[in-house]
Scaffold this motif. Structure first.
Motif, short mmCIF file in Angstrom:
data_model
loop_
_atom_site.label_atom_id
_atom_site.label_comp_id
_atom_site.label_asym_id
_atom_site.label_seq_id
_atom_site.Cartn_x
_atom_site.Cartn_y
_atom_site.Cartn_z
N PHE A 127 148.17 18.69 51.52
CA PHE A 127 149.59 18.44 51.74
C PHE A 127 149.80 17.19 52.58
CE2 PHE A 127 153.43 18.86 54.36
CZ PHE A 127 154.38 18.96 53.35
N TYR A 175 153.47 14.88 54.19
CA TYR A 175 154.93 14.78 54.18
C TYR A 175 155.37 13.56 53.38
CZ TYR A 175 154.89 18.39 57.73
OH TYR A 175 154.70 19.57 58.39
N ILE A 196 148.09 15.27 55.41
CA ILE A 196 148.06 16.07 56.64
C ILE A 196 147.05 17.20 56.52
CG2 ILE A 196 149.45 17.46 58.23
CD1 ILE A 196 150.30 14.53 58.16
N LEU A 197 147.03 17.90 55.38
CA LEU A 197 146.02 18.94 55.14
C LEU A 197 145.16 18.48 53.97
CD1 LEU A 197 148.11 22.25 55.45
CD2 LEU A 197 146.84 21.01 57.24
N GLY A 247 147.88 19.40 62.32
CA GLY A 247 148.45 20.01 61.11
C GLY A 247 148.69 21.50 61.24
N SER A 273 151.15 23.40 62.77
CA SER A 273 152.49 23.91 62.42
C SER A 273 152.79 23.71 60.94
CB SER A 273 153.56 23.21 63.25
OG SER A 273 153.41 23.56 64.60
N THR A 274 152.19 22.70 60.36
CA THR A 274 152.37 22.45 58.93
C THR A 274 151.89 23.67 58.13
OG1 THR A 274 152.15 20.07 59.26
CG2 THR A 274 151.76 20.90 57.03
N ARG A 291 154.61 26.14 58.14
CA ARG A 291 155.72 25.73 57.28
C ARG A 291 155.40 25.95 55.81
NH1 ARG A 291 155.60 20.56 60.55
NH2 ARG A 291 156.52 21.26 62.51
N LEU A 292 154.13 25.73 55.43
CA LEU A 292 153.74 25.96 54.04
C LEU A 292 153.75 27.45 53.71
CD1 LEU A 292 150.76 23.45 53.59
CD2 LEU A 292 153.08 23.21 52.72
N TYR A 301 157.86 23.86 52.61
CA TYR A 301 157.27 22.84 51.73
C TYR A 301 156.26 23.54 50.83
CZ TYR A 301 158.95 19.70 55.41
OH TYR A 301 159.72 19.03 56.33
N ASP A 328 153.72 30.73 66.46
CA ASP A 328 153.57 29.27 66.44
C ASP A 328 153.77 28.73 67.86
OD1 ASP A 328 153.38 26.60 65.88
OD2 ASP A 328 155.02 26.54 64.43
N GLY A 373 143.52 17.97 59.62
CA GLY A 373 143.78 18.70 58.39
C GLY A 373 142.57 19.34 57.75
#
Ligand code: ADP
Ligand code: ADP
Length: 229
Positions: A11, A13, A19-20, A42, A44-45, A48-49, A54, A165, A214
């Motif tokens: 992933f 942005y 990022i990942l 990464g 918190s990403t 979010r995923l 996202y 988180d 990531g």
């Protein structure tokens, strides 16, 4: 209790920055996994995923073996409760703040959530506890009290999965320890993914994943990671 699996999830942005990077890991049903790593790694990403704020560019995210891309937003929200770092409370009553997102919750369910989040001793001492206004024109809550209301808000949904988180990062050390005890208790029967940046806050995790740029830099139990350094 459901399991969570990330399978080669990539992933970014925006196009020019990943990022990942083919990230794979598993949170077995009912277990507690913590993700640590430097700021910007990464972490918190990942949360979010999981919520589908996202979607991955490639790879899959599975809850209980089911690709979350095929799950409705409603069932995803029902399955996952999140306790964020800075919980936003409304300038309204404590009851409203706890029931937010579960407007059909009964008084009993709200009381149970308040008790489990250990906010009850505090609001018990107030005349009309759930009708107490908080915020600008009402009772000023401390950071720890706000987090307890946020925990109650999450618990009233009774989610089988809990995502923490940086849930205690904004608190002073003493308050952090109190809230961590509560979180340990409420996560006991739930599949839990805790995002943190300090090892000391995740002593009870069954497994710790160290994320860097990531990717998984290493993983193991608390004792294994300490022994390696
Ligand atoms: P961590 O939680 O480990 O601190 P994040 O997952 O929040 O890291 O962020 C990872 C990287 O993605 C950071 O470099 C951050 O600046 C970037 N990032 C986070 N959110 C966005 C966004 N909405 N748009 C663009 N870049 C973002
Ligand atoms: P609800 O489920 O009550 O409709 P929201 O639509 O605001 O609540 O958000 C869905 C879930 O995502 C909630 O549990 C909320 O706490 C969580 N959430 C909201 N904003 C963020 C964020 N920026 N990062 C992570 N989780 C969030």
């Amino acid at each position: 209790q459901p399991s969570i699996a990330f399978e080669k999830v990539s992933f970014g942005y925006d196009e020019d920055r990943q990022i990942l990077d083919e990230l794979s890991f598993e949170v077995p049903a009912g277990s507690h996994v913590a993700i640590v790593g430097p700021s910007g790694a990464g972490k918190s990403t990942i949360a979010r995923l999981l919520f589908r704020f996202y979607d991955p560019l490639s790879g899959r995210i599975l809850i209980d073996g089911q690709d979350i891309a095929r799950v409705t937003q409603e069932s995803l929200r029902a399955a996952i409760g999140i306790v964020p770092q800075d919980s936003v409370l409304f300038n309204d009553t404590i009851g409203y703040n706890i029931a937010y997102g579960r407007e059909d919750a009964s008084e009993d369910e709200i009381v149970a959530a308040a008790r489990d989040s250990a906010i009850l001793p505090f609001i018990d001492s107030l005349p009309d506890r759930f009708d107490t206004e908080v915020g600008e024109r009402g009772l000023k809550l401390s950071g720890g009290e706000k987090q307890r209301v946020a925990i109650a808000r999450t618990l009233v949904k009774n989610p089988p999965i809990l995502v923490l988180d940086e849930a205690t990062s904004a608190l002073d050390t003493r308050t952090e320890q109190d809230i961590l005890q509560t979180l340990d208790r409420v996560s006991e029967n739930r599949t839990t993914l805790a995002i943190a940046h300090r090892l000391s806050t995740i002593a009870n995790a069954d497994r710790i994943l160290v994320l860097d740029h990531g990717r998984l830099a290493e993983s193991g139990t608390h004792a294994e990671l300490l022994a390696r350094d």
